[in-house]
Design a protein around this motif. Structure first.
Motif, PDB file in Angstrom:
ATOM      1  N   ARG A   1     -47.055  -1.176  -1.004  1.00 17.03           N
ATOM      2  CA  ARG A   1     -46.150  -0.172  -0.443  1.00 17.03           C
ATOM      3  C   ARG A   1     -45.485  -0.721   0.810  1.00 17.03           C
ATOM      4  O   ARG A   1     -46.149  -1.046   1.783  1.00 17.03           O
ATOM      5  N   TRP A   2     -44.174  -0.801   0.785  1.00 17.64           N
ATOM      6  CA  TRP A   2     -43.436  -1.397   1.892  1.00 17.64           C
ATOM      7  C   TRP A   2     -43.189  -0.409   3.029  1.00 17.64           C
ATOM      8  O   TRP A   2     -42.942  -0.820   4.153  1.00 17.64           O
ATOM      9  N   MET A   3     -43.221   0.860   2.723  1.00 20.42           N
ATOM     10  CA  MET A   3     -42.902   1.875   3.728  1.00 20.42           C
ATOM     11  C   MET A   3     -43.765   3.105   3.468  1.00 20.42           C
ATOM     12  O   MET A   3     -43.877   3.542   2.322  1.00 20.42           O
ATOM     13  N   PRO A   4     -44.385   3.683   4.499  1.00 21.06           N
ATOM     14  CA  PRO A   4     -45.157   4.911   4.288  1.00 21.06           C
ATOM     15  C   PRO A   4     -44.260   6.032   3.763  1.00 21.06           C
ATOM     16  O   PRO A   4     -43.082   6.132   4.131  1.00 21.06           O
ATOM     17  N   LEU A   5     -44.820   6.869   2.904  1.00 26.76           N
ATOM     18  CA  LEU A   5     -44.032   7.973   2.350  1.00 26.76           C
ATOM     19  C   LEU A   5     -43.556   8.916   3.448  1.00 26.76           C
ATOM     20  O   LEU A   5     -42.473   9.502   3.350  1.00 26.76           O
TER      21      LEU A   5
ATOM     22  N   VAL B   1     -27.105  -2.583  -6.406  1.00 27.76           N
ATOM     23  CA  VAL B   1     -27.442  -3.980  -6.111  1.00 27.76           C
ATOM     24  C   VAL B   1     -28.694  -4.063  -5.242  1.00 27.76           C
ATOM     25  O   VAL B   1     -29.631  -4.825  -5.535  1.00 27.76           O
ATOM     26  N   LEU B   2     -28.732  -3.268  -4.165  1.00 30.43           N
ATOM     27  CA  LEU B   2     -29.875  -3.321  -3.255  1.00 30.43           C
ATOM     28  C   LEU B   2     -31.164  -2.877  -3.936  1.00 30.43           C
ATOM     29  O   LEU B   2     -32.218  -3.499  -3.759  1.00 30.43           O
ATOM     30  N   VAL B   3     -31.085  -1.813  -4.716  1.00 31.67           N
ATOM     31  CA  VAL B   3     -32.288  -1.320  -5.396  1.00 31.67           C
ATOM     32  C   VAL B   3     -32.779  -2.342  -6.419  1.00 31.67           C
ATOM     33  O   VAL B   3     -33.991  -2.547  -6.569  1.00 31.67           O
ATOM     34  N   THR B   4     -31.863  -2.998  -7.102  1.00 32.46           N
ATOM     35  CA  THR B   4     -32.264  -4.034  -8.062  1.00 32.46           C
ATOM     36  C   THR B   4     -32.978  -5.179  -7.355  1.00 32.46           C
ATOM     37  O   THR B   4     -34.029  -5.659  -7.817  1.00 32.46           O
ATOM     38  N   ILE B   5     -32.438  -5.614  -6.224  1.00 33.19           N
ATOM     39  CA  ILE B   5     -33.075  -6.690  -5.453  1.00 33.19           C
ATOM     40  C   ILE B   5     -34.462  -6.260  -4.978  1.00 33.19           C
ATOM     41  O   ILE B   5     -35.442  -7.012  -5.077  1.00 33.19           O
ATOM     42  N   ILE B   6     -34.555  -5.031  -4.478  1.00 32.99           N
ATOM     43  CA  ILE B   6     -35.838  -4.518  -3.989  1.00 32.99           C
ATOM     44  C   ILE B   6     -36.865  -4.474  -5.116  1.00 32.99           C
ATOM     45  O   ILE B   6     -38.026  -4.880  -4.946  1.00 32.99           O
ATOM     46  N   ARG B   7     -36.448  -4.023  -6.279  1.00 36.12           N
ATOM     47  CA  ARG B   7     -37.390  -3.905  -7.398  1.00 36.12           C
ATOM     48  C   ARG B   7     -37.845  -5.275  -7.896  1.00 36.12           C
ATOM     49  O   ARG B   7     -39.003  -5.443  -8.299  1.00 36.12           O
ATOM     50  N   VAL B   8     -36.959  -6.250  -7.858  1.00 40.90           N
ATOM     51  CA  VAL B   8     -37.348  -7.612  -8.251  1.00 40.90           C
ATOM     52  C   VAL B   8     -38.355  -8.174  -7.250  1.00 40.90           C
ATOM     53  O   VAL B   8     -39.384  -8.755  -7.632  1.00 40.90           O
ATOM     54  N   LEU B   9     -38.077  -7.992  -5.962  1.00 40.60           N
ATOM     55  CA  LEU B   9     -38.986  -8.495  -4.936  1.00 40.60           C
ATOM     56  C   LEU B   9     -40.349  -7.810  -5.005  1.00 40.60           C
ATOM     57  O   LEU B   9     -41.384  -8.431  -4.720  1.00 40.60           O
TER      58      LEU B   9
ATOM     59  N   THR C   1     -22.639  10.670  -3.238  1.00 39.77           N
ATOM     60  CA  THR C   1     -22.687   9.550  -2.299  1.00 39.77           C
ATOM     61  C   THR C   1     -24.010   9.558  -1.546  1.00 39.77           C
ATOM     62  O   THR C   1     -24.633   8.504  -1.336  1.00 39.77           O
ATOM     63  N   ALA C   2     -24.454  10.745  -1.154  1.00 47.03           N
ATOM     64  CA  ALA C   2     -25.736  10.858  -0.451  1.00 47.03           C
ATOM     65  C   ALA C   2     -26.882  10.357  -1.319  1.00 47.03           C
ATOM     66  O   ALA C   2     -27.783   9.659  -0.840  1.00 47.03           O
ATOM     67  N   LEU C   3     -26.860  10.683  -2.601  1.00 54.02           N
ATOM     68  CA  LEU C   3     -27.922  10.231  -3.504  1.00 54.02           C
ATOM     69  C   LEU C   3     -27.949   8.708  -3.614  1.00 54.02           C
ATOM     70  O   LEU C   3     -29.025   8.109  -3.723  1.00 54.02           O
ATOM     71  N   CYS C   4     -26.781   8.087  -3.580  1.00 55.09           N
ATOM     72  CA  CYS C   4     -26.725   6.621  -3.632  1.00 55.09           C
ATOM     73  C   CYS C   4     -27.453   6.013  -2.440  1.00 55.09           C
ATOM     74  O   CYS C   4     -28.246   5.072  -2.587  1.00 55.09           O
ATOM     75  N   PHE C   5     -27.186   6.550  -1.254  1.00 56.27           N
ATOM     76  CA  PHE C   5     -27.831   6.009  -0.058  1.00 56.27           C
ATOM     77  C   PHE C   5     -29.323   6.352  -0.020  1.00 56.27           C
ATOM     78  O   PHE C   5     -30.148   5.528   0.394  1.00 56.27           O
ATOM     79  N   MET C   6     -29.686   7.548  -0.455  1.00 52.65           N
ATOM     80  CA  MET C   6     -31.092   7.957  -0.414  1.00 52.65           C
ATOM     81  C   MET C   6     -31.938   7.201  -1.435  1.00 52.65           C
ATOM     82  O   MET C   6     -33.153   7.052  -1.261  1.00 52.65           O
ATOM     83  N   ASN C   7     -31.316   6.712  -2.480  1.00 51.98           N
ATOM     84  CA  ASN C   7     -32.058   5.955  -3.487  1.00 51.98           C
ATOM     85  C   ASN C   7     -32.633   4.661  -2.916  1.00 51.98           C
ATOM     86  O   ASN C   7     -33.637   4.143  -3.416  1.00 51.98           O
ATOM     87  N   ILE C   8     -32.016   4.153  -1.860  1.00 51.58           N
ATOM     88  CA  ILE C   8     -32.475   2.888  -1.266  1.00 51.58           C
ATOM     89  C   ILE C   8     -33.842   3.052  -0.593  1.00 51.58           C
ATOM     90  O   ILE C   8     -34.786   2.314  -0.917  1.00 51.58           O
ATOM     91  N   PRO C   9     -34.018   4.006   0.351  1.00 54.24           N
ATOM     92  CA  PRO C   9     -35.368   4.174   0.919  1.00 54.24           C
ATOM     93  C   PRO C   9     -36.398   4.632  -0.110  1.00 54.24           C
ATOM     94  O   PRO C   9     -37.583   4.314   0.022  1.00 54.24           O
ATOM     95  N   PHE C  10     -35.971   5.370  -1.135  1.00 51.55           N
ATOM     96  CA  PHE C  10     -36.911   5.743  -2.195  1.00 51.55           C
ATOM     97  C   PHE C  10     -37.491   4.493  -2.849  1.00 51.55           C
ATOM     98  O   PHE C  10     -38.700   4.381  -3.058  1.00 51.55           O
ATOM     99  N   SER C  11     -36.615   3.556  -3.180  1.00 58.02           N
ATOM    100  CA  SER C  11     -37.076   2.347  -3.860  1.00 58.02           C
ATOM    101  C   SER C  11     -37.932   1.482  -2.942  1.00 58.02           C
ATOM    102  O   SER C  11     -38.807   0.745  -3.407  1.00 58.02           O
ATOM    103  N   VAL C  12     -37.677   1.566  -1.633  1.00 60.75           N
ATOM    104  CA  VAL C  12     -38.480   0.800  -0.674  1.00 60.75           C
ATOM    105  C   VAL C  12     -39.869   1.416  -0.524  1.00 60.75           C
ATOM    106  O   VAL C  12     -40.887   0.716  -0.537  1.00 60.75           O
ATOM    107  N   ALA C  13     -39.936   2.730  -0.398  1.00 56.88           N
ATOM    108  CA  ALA C  13     -41.203   3.401  -0.098  1.00 56.88           C
ATOM    109  C   ALA C  13     -42.106   3.553  -1.317  1.00 56.88           C
ATOM    110  O   ALA C  13     -43.332   3.421  -1.205  1.00 56.88           O
ATOM    111  N   LEU C  14     -41.522   3.842  -2.467  1.00 57.66           N
ATOM    112  CA  LEU C  14     -42.340   4.055  -3.657  1.00 57.66           C
ATOM    113  C   LEU C  14     -42.799   2.725  -4.236  1.00 57.66           C
ATOM    114  O   LEU C  14     -42.079   1.725  -4.178  1.00 57.66           O
TER     115      LEU C  14
END
Length: 283
Positions: free
Chosen positions: A68-72, A53-61, A186-199
């Motif tokens: 770039r919302w966050m430095p790599l 849900v969060l990644v979908t919202i981030i990608r739409v925004l 579970t870790a991959l689920c959480f890590m996918n969120i900052p990935f989608s923010v930074a990339l």
């Protein structure tokens, strides 16, 4: 009449005993133990939905705010901290293994084709080495190798060059105290969120699509080695299927397993022992 005794086998015991799995038994045990963590049963279903849900919202925004919302570097720091403090050492070990194994696979292709590029050097042995944009480099390497293969013929090679299929000792920082010990999914689920923010949107799409090339590499390995075994692990994940709206953590997990299987098969073809320099330390 004697009462019929129904067998009550363990799923985990059967998975561990499965003779068709080409992986070293210690690695299979690591994977099974990781899957049996409480976080995998209780937290993963929630984390999977939350992440999606969060990644979908981030990608739409990001379609409206395409910068770039966050430095790599910040993304790297967050993920390394998370792995050190919140993810089990077994899961960290499996993650480090994946980076090394996929590099080994790409280098096998490079060494056994007339492609004109240097071998890939991304082989992190410790957590700190994941902090230098390793995830981005990891995906870019896949594209570089495939693009370079466009101008060379793909044919079976004899003899094959099996050098550098080793896996060095990996430092998952088992001595470090963890706040929690999450499983890898579970870790991959959480890590996918900052990935989608930074990339950026294009970078994220490129990273997700890189896993569509699993079948491509399996086919390439089958052609080079003349071994159809690699084709058995294909999942019709055609690279022309341009869809990044997928369950990314699930794709990453399957991608890692495919790489493990392919790597183990190369080791078997080389006629050597499974390339593990140290015994597996379990949590």
């Amino acid at each position: 009449m004697a009462e019929f005794v129904r067998s009550d086998p363990s799923m985990w015991e059967a998975v561990f005993a499965d003779p068709s799995v080409p992986l070293d038994r210690a690695v299979v045990r690591q994977i099974i133990d990781d899957q049996r963590r409480p976080s995998r049963r209780w937290l993963y279903p929630v984390a999977m939905v939350l992440s999606r849900v969060l990644v979908t919202i981030i990608r739409v925004l990001k379609r409206v705010l395409p910068f770039r919302w966050m430095p790599l570097g910040t993304m790297d720091s967050l993920c390394v901290w998370f792995l050190r403090r919140c993810v089990s050492p077994d899961a960290v070990d499996l993650l480090l293994r994946h980076f090394v194994i996929e590099t080994n696979l790409m280098n096998f292709v490079i060494r056994n084709t007339p492609v004109g590029i240097e071998p890939v050097t991304l082989r992190p042995e410790s957590l700190s080495e994941l902090g230098n944009q390793a995830v981005v480099e990891h995906d870019v390497n896949v594209y570089d190798v495939l693009i370079a293969l466009d101008v060379v013929p793909l044919v079976a090679r004899d003899p094959l060059d099996f050098r550098h299929l080793d896996i060095p000792p990996l430092d998952a920082e088992r001595h470090r105290r963890r706040l929690v010990r999450l499983d890898i999914q579970t870790a991959l689920c959480f890590m996918n969120i900052p990935f989608s923010v930074a990339l950026t949107s294009d970078e994220y799409r490129r990273a997700v699509h890189s896993m569509r090339f699993d079948d491509s590499f399996l086919e390439i390995l089958a052609v080079i080695t003349g071994d159809d075994t690699f084709r058995h692990w294909k999942l019709a994940g055609m690279s022309l299927w341009m869809d990044s709206n997928v369950d990314v953590p699930r794709m990453v997990y399957r991608h890692a397993l495919v790489c493990e299987y392919a790597h183990a098969q190369l080791v078997k073809l080389a006629g050597g022992q499974y390339p593990r320099d140290t015994s597996v330390a379990l949590d």
